[in-house]
Write an enzyme that holds these catalytic residues in place. Sequence first.
Site, PDB file in Angstrom:
ATOM      1  CE  LYS A  28      -2.761   1.306   3.728  1.00 46.03           C
ATOM      2  NZ  LYS A  28      -3.248   2.333   4.197  1.00 46.03           N
ATOM      3  CB  SER A  29       3.754   2.546   1.661  1.00 45.23           C
ATOM      4  OG  SER A  29       3.335   1.993   3.417  1.00 45.23           O
ATOM      5  NE  ARG A  76       5.577   6.259   0.902  1.00 45.95           N
ATOM      6  CZ  ARG A  76       5.698   6.173   1.461  1.00 45.95           C
ATOM      7  NH1 ARG A  76       4.289   5.783   1.293  1.00 45.95           N
ATOM      8  NH2 ARG A  76       5.120   6.886   2.680  1.00 45.95           N
ATOM      9  N   GLY A 133      -5.137   8.276   5.761  1.00 43.97           N
ATOM     10  CA  GLY A 133      -4.053   9.135   6.153  1.00 43.97           C
ATOM     11  C   GLY A 133      -3.080   9.459   4.855  1.00 43.97           C
ATOM     12  NE  ARG A 154      -5.161   8.693  11.023  1.00 41.42           N
ATOM     13  CZ  ARG A 154      -4.535   7.686  10.382  1.00 41.42           C
ATOM     14  NH1 ARG A 154      -4.982   7.411   8.749  1.00 41.42           N
ATOM     15  NH2 ARG A 154      -3.262   7.705  10.610  1.00 41.42           N
ATOM     16  CB  SER A 199       4.691  10.044  11.531  1.00 43.61           C
ATOM     17  OG  SER A 199       3.972  10.051  10.398  1.00 43.61           O
ATOM     18  CG  ASP A 239       0.441   0.283   9.727  1.00 38.47           C
ATOM     19  OD1 ASP A 239       0.434   1.068  10.793  1.00 38.47           O
ATOM     20  OD2 ASP A 239       0.466   0.337   8.316  1.00 38.47           O
TER      21      ASP A 239
HETATM   22  C1  S3P Z   1       2.341   5.185   6.167  1.00 34.17           C
HETATM   23  C2  S3P Z   1       3.149   5.026   7.538  1.00 34.17           C
HETATM   24  C3  S3P Z   1       2.643   5.182   8.679  1.00 34.17           C
HETATM   25  C4  S3P Z   1       1.843   3.852   8.799  1.00 34.17           C
HETATM   26  C5  S3P Z   1       1.002   4.486   7.658  1.00 34.17           C
HETATM   27  C6  S3P Z   1       1.594   3.820   5.937  1.00 34.17           C
HETATM   28  C7  S3P Z   1       2.677   5.271   4.730  1.00 34.17           C
HETATM   29  O1  S3P Z   1       1.615   6.190   9.269  1.00 34.17           O
HETATM   30  O2  S3P Z   1       0.923   3.614  10.202  1.00 34.17           O
HETATM   31  O3  S3P Z   1      -0.341   2.982   7.006  1.00 34.17           O
HETATM   32  O4  S3P Z   1       2.638   5.264   4.297  1.00 34.17           O
HETATM   33  O5  S3P Z   1       4.376   6.121   5.020  1.00 34.17           O
HETATM   34  P1  S3P Z   1       2.723   6.956  10.114  1.00 34.17           P
HETATM   35  O6  S3P Z   1       3.503   8.186   8.620  1.00 34.17           O
HETATM   36  O7  S3P Z   1       2.041   8.266  10.579  1.00 34.17           O
HETATM   37  O8  S3P Z   1       2.679   6.324  11.425  1.00 34.17           O
END
Ligand code: S3P
Length: 430
Positions: A23-24, A28, A95, A123, A168, A316
């Site tokens: 997902k991350s 990107r 987020g 949030r 973060s 996570d």
């Molecule tokens: C993520 C960073 C994390 C993670 C989120 C995905 C990302 O959050 O918990 O599921 O893709 O950069 P935080 O940056 O708020 O810790």
Amino acid sequence: MTVEIIKENSIPLRGEFTPPGDKSISHRAVILGSLIEGVTTVRGFLSCDDTLSSAKAMMMLGVPIEIEGDRVRIKGKGLFGLSEPEDTIDAGNSGTTARLVSGLLSAQNFFSSITGDKYLRARPMERIVKPLTLMGARIWGRDGGKRLPLAIQGNKLSAIQYRLPVASAQVKSALLLAGLYADGETEIIEPTPTRDHTERMLSYFGADFEKNGTSVKIKSQKLFKGGEIQVPADISSAAFFIVAALINPNSEVLIKNVGLNPHRTGILEILKQMGGNIEILNERELNGEPVGDILARSSTLNSAEIKGDIIPRAIDELPVIAAAGCFAEGETVIKDAKELRVKETDRIKAMTTELRKLGAEIEELDDGMIIKGKEVLKGAKCSSWGDHRIAMALAVAGTRAQGITEIEDAECVSVSFPGFFDVMKRLRGR
Ligand code: S3P
């Protein structure tokens, strides 16, 4: 509302599967791919609610993006080719979309606004608004700029040196994206290293930055060269089936092509420390990201104390680690994880409340949980709290709960892992 039912406990999980894309990295890929001049193709893209929010955001900024299954074609507009969106961007539950895209919008020469669903609107956004404002961005938001919706009047940004108050990757990445446009060199210092997918992808596309321990410096860029991105499978999705295989008897699951970025592999270290029978096979590299296959087998688990620097590397996965703790000998302690309170839901409260419904003995701490291991739990009606990872962690616990476990509001798994319950049924032979 979908209710998912997990019946018949302690059924072996057997077989192999490739989880959906990371997902991350998928977020990107669509965001950075949009900033490249020319076509970028993405394979192994995770097509889920969250990443589609990022893709739609970039389309609203004028970037043509075609998505067909796990293949994406992005006609990048270059760093300076985005255009003013006609409407408010909706980040949905994501987020990552809200924070990364806000970083980008802060540097554009137009006005934009961004919001999200009821969970995301609750949030904290001050963590990006504050440093972006220091860079010269003009941002307004609800609750004095602390919550979505945000209204952003893009501006010329200045480079800053910024020490992140919380570990973060989303905040770091928002500032790296803004830093691409700032005058000079932006330096971000993290309290503890977090996932570095943005840095790896920027480096793959030829950006100029320096990484030194917990410091990342980025210089403003004029142009990136396009390319092809292969997204590995998501270790955060794999995690549910690793734990399910460990806690159920006679299980053996091979999980293929999983991203093994060292900032994400805390789950493997923790589960191995708990006695998990986990092997990594076929290690290789994909677009600057380490990848391998994970073989997980039934194990007798011990408790563990999980705290400190490993927390951001397993953030996570802590809900499913709490589920694993229910079946470990002794007391599993999770500390230093206050960030769990500001995820898609308050994951400390959600997991303690819901695991208790299944008969777990679990104590809520301000920054974590203490879980007393038991042999079996008892099936019950639980709620996902609208949070994908809570739904999946409870489903995993449900595989070892006697009787029937019902998970209400289970459709939220589509936020990160749309086929989760089908994979679960297939591996359990049901
Ligand atoms: C993520 C960073 C994390 C993670 C989120 C995905 C990302 O959050 O918990 O599921 O893709 O950069 P935080 O940056 O708020 O810790």
